[in-house]
Design a protein around this motif. Structure first.
Motif, PDB file in Angstrom:
ATOM      1  N   VAL A   1      11.599  -0.258 -10.311  1.00  9.79           N
ATOM      2  CA  VAL A   1      11.670  -1.409 -11.215  1.00  9.79           C
ATOM      3  C   VAL A   1      10.359  -2.185 -11.128  1.00  9.79           C
ATOM      4  CG1 VAL A   1      14.174  -1.602 -10.970  1.00  9.79           C
ATOM      5  CG2 VAL A   1      12.685  -2.931  -9.469  1.00  9.79           C
ATOM      6  N   PRO A   2      10.011  -2.956 -12.156  1.00 12.57           N
ATOM      7  CA  PRO A   2       8.790  -3.764 -12.081  1.00 12.57           C
ATOM      8  C   PRO A   2       8.933  -4.863 -11.030  1.00 12.57           C
ATOM      9  CG  PRO A   2       9.610  -3.598 -14.348  1.00 12.57           C
ATOM     10  CD  PRO A   2      10.691  -3.084 -13.454  1.00 12.57           C
TER      11      PRO A   2
ATOM     12  N   ARG B   1      18.704   7.410   2.393  1.00 10.70           N
ATOM     13  CA  ARG B   1      19.316   6.290   1.676  1.00 10.70           C
ATOM     14  C   ARG B   1      18.956   6.334   0.193  1.00 10.70           C
ATOM     15  NH1 ARG B   1      23.200   5.710   4.312  1.00 10.70           N
ATOM     16  NH2 ARG B   1      22.473   7.781   4.811  1.00 10.70           N
ATOM     17  N   ALA B   2      19.871   5.889  -0.655  1.00 11.13           N
ATOM     18  CA  ALA B   2      19.526   5.612  -2.044  1.00 11.13           C
ATOM     19  C   ALA B   2      18.599   4.397  -2.048  1.00 11.13           C
ATOM     20  CB  ALA B   2      20.776   5.322  -2.853  1.00 11.13           C
ATOM     21  N   ILE B   3      17.528   4.467  -2.826  1.00 10.85           N
ATOM     22  CA  ILE B   3      16.473   3.452  -2.755  1.00 10.85           C
ATOM     23  C   ILE B   3      16.243   2.836  -4.122  1.00 10.85           C
ATOM     24  CG2 ILE B   3      13.997   3.094  -2.326  1.00 10.85           C
ATOM     25  CD1 ILE B   3      14.189   5.485  -0.341  1.00 10.85           C
ATOM     26  N   VAL B   4      16.065   1.505  -4.117  1.00  9.31           N
ATOM     27  CA  VAL B   4      15.513   0.788  -5.261  1.00  9.31           C
ATOM     28  C   VAL B   4      14.237   0.117  -4.768  1.00  9.31           C
ATOM     29  CG1 VAL B   4      15.818  -1.032  -6.965  1.00  9.31           C
ATOM     30  CG2 VAL B   4      17.784   0.358  -6.272  1.00  9.31           C
ATOM     31  N   ALA B   5      13.133   0.356  -5.458  1.00  4.05           N
ATOM     32  CA  ALA B   5      11.848  -0.203  -5.041  1.00  4.05           C
ATOM     33  C   ALA B   5      11.045  -0.602  -6.268  1.00  4.05           C
ATOM     34  CB  ALA B   5      11.060   0.809  -4.205  1.00  4.05           C
ATOM     35  N   THR B   6      10.129  -1.523  -6.058  1.00  7.06           N
ATOM     36  CA  THR B   6       9.259  -1.948  -7.149  1.00  7.06           C
ATOM     37  C   THR B   6       8.104  -0.969  -7.329  1.00  7.06           C
ATOM     38  OG1 THR B   6       8.154  -3.409  -5.557  1.00  7.06           O
ATOM     39  CG2 THR B   6       9.796  -4.409  -7.006  1.00  7.06           C
ATOM     40  N   THR B   7       7.537  -0.984  -8.521  1.00  5.09           N
ATOM     41  CA  THR B   7       6.457  -0.049  -8.868  1.00  5.09           C
ATOM     42  C   THR B   7       5.118  -0.593  -8.380  1.00  5.09           C
ATOM     43  OG1 THR B   7       6.349  -1.128 -11.034  1.00  5.09           O
ATOM     44  CG2 THR B   7       7.611   0.925 -10.890  1.00  5.09           C
ATOM     45  N   VAL B   8       4.997  -0.726  -7.071  1.00  3.24           N
ATOM     46  CA  VAL B   8       3.760  -1.224  -6.466  1.00  3.24           C
ATOM     47  C   VAL B   8       3.273  -0.198  -5.457  1.00  3.24           C
ATOM     48  CG1 VAL B   8       4.400  -3.643  -6.809  1.00  3.24           C
ATOM     49  CG2 VAL B   8       4.999  -2.505  -4.651  1.00  3.24           C
TER      50      VAL B   8
ATOM     51  N   ALA C   1       0.889  -1.171   0.000  1.00  2.74           N
ATOM     52  CA  ALA C   1       0.000   0.000   0.000  1.00  2.74           C
ATOM     53  C   ALA C   1       0.925   1.219   0.000  1.00  2.74           C
ATOM     54  CB  ALA C   1      -0.933  -0.030   1.196  1.00  2.74           C
ATOM     55  N   MET C   2       0.942   1.966   1.097  1.00  2.00           N
ATOM     56  CA  MET C   2       1.924   3.041   1.251  1.00  2.00           C
ATOM     57  C   MET C   2       2.950   2.581   2.281  1.00  2.00           C
ATOM     58  SD  MET C   2       1.380   7.093   1.927  1.00  2.00           S
ATOM     59  CE  MET C   2       2.580   8.197   1.158  1.00  2.00           C
ATOM     60  N   SER C   3       4.097   2.218   1.811  1.00  2.00           N
ATOM     61  CA  SER C   3       5.085   1.519   2.623  1.00  2.00           C
ATOM     62  C   SER C   3       5.762   2.442   3.628  1.00  2.00           C
ATOM     63  CB  SER C   3       6.136   0.893   1.708  1.00  2.00           C
ATOM     64  OG  SER C   3       7.188   0.348   2.465  1.00  2.00           O
ATOM     65  N   MET C   4       5.642   2.106   4.903  1.00  3.09           N
ATOM     66  CA  MET C   4       6.296   2.900   5.937  1.00  3.09           C
ATOM     67  C   MET C   4       7.812   2.766   5.865  1.00  3.09           C
ATOM     68  SD  MET C   4       3.955   4.549   7.524  1.00  3.09           S
ATOM     69  CE  MET C   4       4.779   5.111   9.006  1.00  3.09           C
ATOM     70  N   VAL C   5       8.319   1.565   5.537  1.00  2.00           N
ATOM     71  CA  VAL C   5       9.764   1.385   5.541  1.00  2.00           C
ATOM     72  C   VAL C   5      10.416   2.159   4.396  1.00  2.00           C
ATOM     73  CG1 VAL C   5       9.848  -0.737   4.164  1.00  2.00           C
ATOM     74  CG2 VAL C   5      11.606  -0.294   5.892  1.00  2.00           C
TER      75      VAL C   5
ATOM     76  N   ASP D   1       2.153   2.856  -3.487  1.00  2.00           N
ATOM     77  CA  ASP D   1       2.446   4.278  -3.665  1.00  2.00           C
ATOM     78  C   ASP D   1       3.931   4.558  -3.853  1.00  2.00           C
ATOM     79  OD1 ASP D   1      -0.144   5.319  -3.588  1.00  2.00           O
ATOM     80  OD2 ASP D   1      -0.185   5.303  -1.401  1.00  2.00           O
ATOM     81  N   ASN D   2       4.728   3.535  -4.168  1.00  2.00           N
ATOM     82  CA  ASN D   2       6.168   3.763  -4.323  1.00  2.00           C
ATOM     83  C   ASN D   2       6.479   4.793  -5.397  1.00  2.00           C
ATOM     84  OD1 ASN D   2       6.769   1.983  -2.287  1.00  2.00           O
ATOM     85  ND2 ASN D   2       7.372   0.295  -3.630  1.00  2.00           N
ATOM     86  N   ASP D   3       5.772   4.722  -6.525  1.00  2.00           N
ATOM     87  CA  ASP D   3       6.015   5.682  -7.600  1.00  2.00           C
ATOM     88  C   ASP D   3       5.732   7.106  -7.123  1.00  2.00           C
ATOM     89  OD1 ASP D   3       6.399   6.057 -10.699  1.00  2.00           O
ATOM     90  OD2 ASP D   3       4.624   7.221 -10.168  1.00  2.00           O
ATOM     91  N   LEU D   4       4.652   7.282  -6.370  1.00  2.00           N
ATOM     92  CA  LEU D   4       4.297   8.600  -5.835  1.00  2.00           C
ATOM     93  C   LEU D   4       5.345   9.070  -4.837  1.00  2.00           C
ATOM     94  CD1 LEU D   4       2.240  10.944  -5.424  1.00  2.00           C
ATOM     95  CD2 LEU D   4       1.182   9.519  -3.657  1.00  2.00           C
ATOM     96  N   MET D   5       5.689   8.217  -3.883  1.00  2.00           N
ATOM     97  CA  MET D   5       6.635   8.621  -2.843  1.00  2.00           C
ATOM     98  C   MET D   5       8.000   8.964  -3.428  1.00  2.00           C
ATOM     99  SD  MET D   5       5.784   6.132   0.397  1.00  2.00           S
ATOM    100  CE  MET D   5       5.938   4.589  -0.486  1.00  2.00           C
ATOM    101  N   LEU D   6       8.435   8.192  -4.411  1.00  2.00           N
ATOM    102  CA  LEU D   6       9.761   8.397  -5.005  1.00  2.00           C
ATOM    103  C   LEU D   6       9.716   9.316  -6.213  1.00  2.00           C
ATOM    104  CD1 LEU D   6      11.187   4.795  -4.584  1.00  2.00           C
ATOM    105  CD2 LEU D   6      11.620   6.808  -3.152  1.00  2.00           C
ATOM    106  N   ASP D   7       8.631  10.042  -6.355  1.00  2.00           N
ATOM    107  CA  ASP D   7       8.522  11.116  -7.348  1.00  2.00           C
ATOM    108  C   ASP D   7       8.813  10.606  -8.759  1.00  2.00           C
ATOM    109  OD1 ASP D   7       8.004  13.695  -8.181  1.00  2.00           O
ATOM    110  OD2 ASP D   7      10.022  14.443  -7.732  1.00  2.00           O
ATOM    111  N   GLY D   8       8.190   9.487  -9.091  1.00  2.00           N
ATOM    112  CA  GLY D   8       8.324   8.953 -10.432  1.00  2.00           C
ATOM    113  C   GLY D   8       9.730   8.530 -10.808  1.00  2.00           C
ATOM    114  N   GLY D   9      10.557   8.216  -9.801  1.00  2.00           N
ATOM    115  CA  GLY D   9      11.929   7.800 -10.054  1.00  2.00           C
ATOM    116  C   GLY D   9      12.955   8.884  -9.843  1.00  2.00           C
ATOM    117  N   ARG D  10      12.539  10.084  -9.481  1.00  2.00           N
ATOM    118  CA  ARG D  10      13.495  11.167  -9.244  1.00  2.00           C
ATOM    119  C   ARG D  10      14.095  11.111  -7.842  1.00  2.00           C
ATOM    120  NH1 ARG D  10       9.891  13.228 -12.955  1.00  2.00           N
ATOM    121  NH2 ARG D  10       8.266  13.527 -11.395  1.00  2.00           N
TER     122      ARG D  10
END
Length: 204
Positions: free
Chosen positions: A146-147, A123-130, A110-114, A132-141
């Motif tokens: 990653v899928p 931290r530099a972050i790599v996360a899947t596009t599930v 959902a909206m990941s607290m971690v 609200d990750n795309d929203l939180m990480l500003d579309g990858g900015r």
């Protein structure tokens, strides 16, 4: 329906600021359950090892898949670069600042607290596009996206960060800045207060 985003406490600016020698430290804070895609993360680690990248991966957590994940790590010959140390109390405060890269390999969220906590830690972050990750990480900015269920894409993104310290630092700074702008506990509280005041006003 009003949807209000989560918020987390802001960490100090110097969180994890000390430069460390040795392999790049990648970490995940995760329950050992199918949702978290940790089998995919281990498959990505095998690809990175095959490419000769120097890294350490710690998957901090626990759960019903512990024995299965340990067996998979052994089968993939990852015991020299992967640790599954179990759960750690206060993991966000104690573990995140020790990492160079945070990774979330989830199949759904959902909206990941971690993820928010990793952003607060810079931290530099790599996360899947599930979720609200795309929203939180500003579309990858503010982090690499990653899928889900794609070990090759996950390995490629992690390899980019292992190889590029400047990118790690810039993405970490962008993540911290976005968390402070959008996802603090203060901001979350203010949004709830505004919602309650509006609801009271409509009921009056």
């Amino acid at each position: 329906i009003d949807v209000l985003p989560n918020g987390v406490d802001t960490m100090p600016d110097d969180t994890g600021a000390v430069e460390r020698s040795g392999p790049v430290r990648i970490g995940s804070l995760s329950a050992y359950i199918p949702q978290k895609g940790l089998d995919v993360l281990l498959a990505a680690a095998r690809r990175m090892k095959d490419r000769g990248r120097a890294f350490e991966l710690s998957i901090v957590g626990d759960g019903p898949l512990r024995a299965e994940l340990e067996a998979l790590a052994a089968r993939l010959d990852l015991r020299d670069v992967v640790r599954l140390p179990g759960w750690a109390p206060d993991a966000a405060d104690r573990i995140l600042p020790t990492l160079d890269v945070f990774v979330q390999s989830s199949r759904w969220e959902a909206m990941s607290m971690v993820v928010l906590e990793a952003m607060a830690a810079g931290r530099a972050i790599v996360a899947t596009t599930v979720g609200d990750n795309d929203l939180m990480l500003d579309g990858g900015r503010a982090g690499l996206l990653v899928p889900p269920d794609d070990a090759e894409a996950l390995a490629t993104a992690l390899t980019r960060l292992v190889e590029d310290a400047a990118l790690r630092h810039s993405l970490g700074a962008a993540a911290r800045g976005r968390q402070r702008e959008m996802y603090t506990t203060h901001t979350m509280g203010a949004r709830y207060e505004q919602l309650y005041r509006a609801a009271i006003g409509r009921a009056a």
